[in-house]
Design a protein around this motif. Structure first.
Motif, mmCIF file in Angstrom:
data_model
loop_
_atom_site.group_PDB
_atom_site.id
_atom_site.type_symbol
_atom_site.label_atom_id
_atom_site.label_comp_id
_atom_site.label_asym_id
_atom_site.label_seq_id
_atom_site.Cartn_x
_atom_site.Cartn_y
_atom_site.Cartn_z
ATOM 1 N N GLN A 127 0.831 -1.210 0.000
ATOM 2 C CA GLN A 127 0.000 0.000 0.000
ATOM 3 C C GLN A 127 0.866 1.261 0.000
ATOM 4 O OE1 GLN A 127 -3.535 2.126 2.693
ATOM 5 N NE2 GLN A 127 -3.069 -0.046 2.964
ATOM 6 N N GLN A 128 0.394 2.267 -0.697
ATOM 7 C CA GLN A 128 1.077 3.551 -0.744
ATOM 8 C C GLN A 128 1.265 4.089 0.675
ATOM 9 O OE1 GLN A 128 -0.758 7.473 -2.305
ATOM 10 N NE2 GLN A 128 0.261 6.599 -4.087
ATOM 11 N N GLY A 129 2.466 4.613 0.961
ATOM 12 C CA GLY A 129 2.750 5.165 2.284
ATOM 13 C C GLY A 129 3.155 4.126 3.308
ATOM 14 N N PHE A 130 3.485 2.920 2.880
ATOM 15 C CA PHE A 130 3.827 1.833 3.795
ATOM 16 C C PHE A 130 5.065 2.165 4.629
ATOM 17 C CE2 PHE A 130 6.513 1.111 0.144
ATOM 18 C CZ PHE A 130 7.691 0.581 0.669
ATOM 19 N N SER A 131 5.177 1.484 5.756
ATOM 20 C CA SER A 131 6.348 1.595 6.607
ATOM 21 C C SER A 131 7.265 0.401 6.348
ATOM 22 C CB SER A 131 5.947 1.616 8.090
ATOM 23 O OG SER A 131 5.151 2.749 8.377
ATOM 24 N N ASN A 138 13.707 -3.107 12.716
ATOM 25 C CA ASN A 138 14.127 -1.714 12.852
ATOM 26 C C ASN A 138 13.587 -0.883 11.696
ATOM 27 O OD1 ASN A 138 15.888 -2.263 15.154
ATOM 28 N ND2 ASN A 138 17.181 -3.338 13.669
ATOM 29 N N PRO A 139 13.014 0.293 11.968
ATOM 30 C CA PRO A 139 12.468 1.132 10.892
ATOM 31 C C PRO A 139 13.539 1.523 9.875
ATOM 32 C CG PRO A 139 11.712 1.889 13.049
ATOM 33 C CD PRO A 139 12.794 0.871 13.307
ATOM 34 N N GLN A 140 13.136 1.522 8.600
ATOM 35 C CA GLN A 140 14.031 1.876 7.504
ATOM 36 C C GLN A 140 13.287 2.784 6.537
ATOM 37 O OE1 GLN A 140 17.279 0.707 7.397
ATOM 38 N NE2 GLN A 140 16.897 -0.343 9.353
ATOM 39 N N SER A 141 14.023 3.398 5.625
ATOM 40 C CA SER A 141 13.367 4.154 4.567
ATOM 41 C C SER A 141 12.720 3.189 3.588
ATOM 42 C CB SER A 141 14.375 5.047 3.838
ATOM 43 O OG SER A 141 15.376 4.250 3.213
ATOM 44 N N GLN A 142 11.717 3.663 2.864
ATOM 45 C CA GLN A 142 10.972 2.794 1.955
ATOM 46 C C GLN A 142 11.856 2.139 0.907
ATOM 47 O OE1 GLN A 142 7.655 4.850 0.168
ATOM 48 N NE2 GLN A 142 6.356 4.591 1.981
ATOM 49 N N ASP A 143 12.907 2.821 0.471
ATOM 50 C CA ASP A 143 13.724 2.262 -0.597
ATOM 51 C C ASP A 143 14.470 1.007 -0.159
ATOM 52 O OD1 ASP A 143 15.244 4.024 1.086
ATOM 53 O OD2 ASP A 143 16.875 3.918 -0.356
ATOM 54 N N SER A 149 7.174 -0.037 -7.039
ATOM 55 C CA SER A 149 6.292 1.111 -7.238
ATOM 56 C C SER A 149 6.069 1.775 -5.898
ATOM 57 C CB SER A 149 4.946 0.660 -7.822
ATOM 58 O OG SER A 149 4.191 -0.039 -6.840
ATOM 59 N N GLY A 150 5.365 2.911 -5.942
ATOM 60 C CA GLY A 150 5.023 3.597 -4.701
ATOM 61 C C GLY A 150 3.916 2.914 -3.940
ATOM 62 N N GLY A 151 3.275 1.934 -4.580
ATOM 63 C CA GLY A 151 2.242 1.169 -3.891
ATOM 64 C C GLY A 151 0.833 1.497 -4.350
ATOM 65 N N PHE A 152 -0.093 0.690 -3.893
ATOM 66 C CA PHE A 152 -1.515 0.826 -4.240
ATOM 67 C C PHE A 152 -2.153 1.930 -3.412
ATOM 68 C CE2 PHE A 152 -5.946 -0.491 -3.295
ATOM 69 C CZ PHE A 152 -6.458 -0.493 -4.580
ATOM 70 N N ASN A 153 -2.943 2.762 -4.083
ATOM 71 C CA ASN A 153 -3.661 3.858 -3.422
ATOM 72 C C ASN A 153 -5.152 3.518 -3.388
ATOM 73 O OD1 ASN A 153 -4.819 6.183 -2.494
ATOM 74 N ND2 ASN A 153 -3.959 7.538 -4.058
ATOM 75 N N PRO A 154 -5.685 3.081 -2.243
ATOM 76 C CA PRO A 154 -7.110 2.730 -2.189
ATOM 77 C C PRO A 154 -8.023 3.878 -2.596
ATOM 78 C CG PRO A 154 -5.955 2.004 -0.203
ATOM 79 C CD PRO A 154 -5.005 2.878 -0.962
ATOM 80 N N ASN A 155 -7.616 5.112 -2.291
ATOM 81 C CA ASN A 155 -8.469 6.263 -2.601
ATOM 82 C C ASN A 155 -8.549 6.550 -4.097
ATOM 83 O OD1 ASN A 155 -8.968 6.767 0.164
ATOM 84 N ND2 ASN A 155 -7.022 7.868 0.347
ATOM 85 N N ALA A 156 -7.606 6.023 -4.869
ATOM 86 C CA ALA A 156 -7.600 6.260 -6.311
ATOM 87 C C ALA A 156 -8.375 5.200 -7.073
ATOM 88 C CB ALA A 156 -6.168 6.326 -6.823
#
Length: 469
Positions: A127-131, A138-143, A149-156
């Motif tokens: 999903q778009q905006g995922f963590s 440990n948290p990392q950057s999305q890359d 891709s940037g992920g699926f956008n449910p609102n779109a």
């Protein structure tokens, strides 16, 4: 299986350190082998007799460098802690020595490249905006997760609807974890569309991606789906598993295909492509409703899928007591194989695994027949071999029919050493002890040589020898 799915998330690798220990007692299914008594039938010519050409065929669009996690999973899997306007065949793409076969999928009008996997059941997209997390949580950057891709956008999506009060969570034996909400939406592959398909859209990922795929098309059975009747992922267990129809079975239920089977033809690369190319297009077909459109020979057999019953089954869903496309292997034939006796040959047909994982005695005896012999690397525990070694013959007999493996599939380049020399492994690797309950894998090395037609409704698989290519 592609990443060797653990059906229920133990969750230790991602959130356990923060949330405390999980109740691991509820984290696993109790598997009991369910042997089907159907008699294998030899088919003199599969296409003419009972396998029509597919309604929809899509090419495997690419082969991408297999994700790091695939390589990490090798040891774990071995048990060591043409298209037309409405094409029913899609093209599969892929990558260097470790192939990951991909095709284009549209979800809610948004296009993604997804991995095709007969060894898992969920069709999910990040999903778009995922963590993003590393495998230690440990948290990392999305890359770092390296989705394509940037992920699926449910609102779109005009067709998306949330699946309330449930959660998706899955872990793979290499430590990858994905979790998050679930929705329903229209999923289209080639010309085949399924409405209101359950689609997990994880928001948290500990994932080692390849920079191209954004998720997985799971083509296995309902029993392997990983959606749970709880919004708290730590409470996921076999007791609250929600079994639903994976993509292809939804297509059957919605009468989108004439016949209840799909077919896969995986093409091999040349050694040079495997060694040098990072993305290889047009490497076979995924076909729905009939056999994949490649030349075949008259050597064919249909065998029953061997199932596993569990405490978690749901009546009314085809294949609800089946988890993987598991068949019985009669024998392995290679120089010296008459001296190898194996007791357990339950073997999964899995597009998500590159090499074959066979019983330890088989792998060791075959490795010794290479000239020079293949040897176990002490670091990876894989059989490595000279890239120019002489390859011995090898064939697999299933249902009384023997299917030879092309020698080109038995040596795979896997990278370079410190002196920039190519490192090669054998296509037949050690799958662990040959004992009751063991399950082995026929991966891409075998599947390059056959067209595999999966019938999850009737619980059968048809193997058809491909013409030389």
């Amino acid at each position: 299986m592609a990443r060797d799915v653990i059906p229920i998330l133990s969750f230790l690798s991602l959130l356990g350190a923060r949330a405390g220990a999980t109740n691991t007692e509820n984290s696993n299914f109790n598997f009991v082998r369910h042997v089907r008594s159907l008699t294998p039938r030899a088919d003199s010519e599969a296409v003419a007799l009972h396998l029509p050409q597919a309604d929809v065929s899509v090419p495997f669009g690419a082969k991408t460098p297999r994700r790091k996690s695939k390589r990490l999973a090798l040891a774990a899997l071995r048990g060591r802690d043409t298209s037309s306007s409405r094409s029913d065949t899609v093209v599969l793409d892929g990558s260097d020595s470790d192939f990951e076969y991909l095709t284009n999928v549209t979800i809610g009008g948004q296009k993604f490249s997804l991995s095709v996997d007969t060894g898992s059941s969920d069709t999910w997209v990040i999903q778009q905006g995922f963590s993003c997390f590393d495998l230690d949580g440990n948290p990392q950057s999305q890359d770092v997760c390296a989705f394509g891709s940037g992920g699926f956008n449910p609102n779109a999506s005009k067709t998306f609807a949330p699946f309330p009060d449930v959660s998706f969570n899955i872990t793979y034996t290499d430590g990858e974890v994905l979790l998050g909400p679930v929705g329903v939406d229209t999923v289209t592959i080639g010309g085949l569309s399924v409405e209101k398909q359950v689609v997990p859209i994880p928001t948290h990922a500990a994932y080692l991606g390849d920079g191209i795929n954004s998720g997985i098309i799971g083509l296995s059975f309902p029993g392997g789906t990983t959606v749970f009747n709880t919004t708290d992922p730590l409470k996921a267990s076999k007791a609250n598993q929600i079994i639903y129809s994976p993509f292809f079975l939804s297509a059957v239920e919605q009468k989108q295909v004439k016949n209840p089977y799909f077919s896969i033809a995986l093409d091999r690369d040349s050694f040079e492509q495997e060694e040098n190319d990072t993305f290889d297009p047009n490497l076979g077909f995924l076909s729905f409703g009939g056999i994949a459109p490649v030349p075949v020979l008259k050597n064919s057999v249909t065998v029953p899928i061997q199932g596993f019953s569990t405490m978690t089954t749901q009546k009314g869903l085809p294949g609800s007591n089946l988890f993987f496309y598991t068949v019985d292997v009669d024998s392995y034939t290679f120089p010296g194989s008459d001296k190898v006796i194996t007791a357990n040959n339950s073997t999964v047909l899995d597009t998500g695994t590159t090499v074959n994982f066979f019983p330890s005695p088989v792998a060791a005896a075959y490795a010794a027949q290479f000239s020079p012999p293949a040897v176990v690397d002490p670091n990876t525990l894989l059989y490595t071999v000279a890239c120019n070694a002489t390859v011995p013959d090898f064939a697999v007999t299933i249902g009384g029919k023997t299917f030879p493996i092309d020698k080109r599939d038995q040596i795979l380049p896997t990278g370079k050493d410190a002196d920039n020399n190519t490192i090669c492994i054998t296509g037949t690797q050690d799958g662990g002890a040959d004992q009751a309950g063991a399950v082995f894998i026929l991966g891409d090395v075998f599947l390059h040589n056959v067209v595999t037609t999966f019938n999850p409704v009737d619980g059968e698989v048809t193997l058809t020898q491909r013409a030389p290519y």
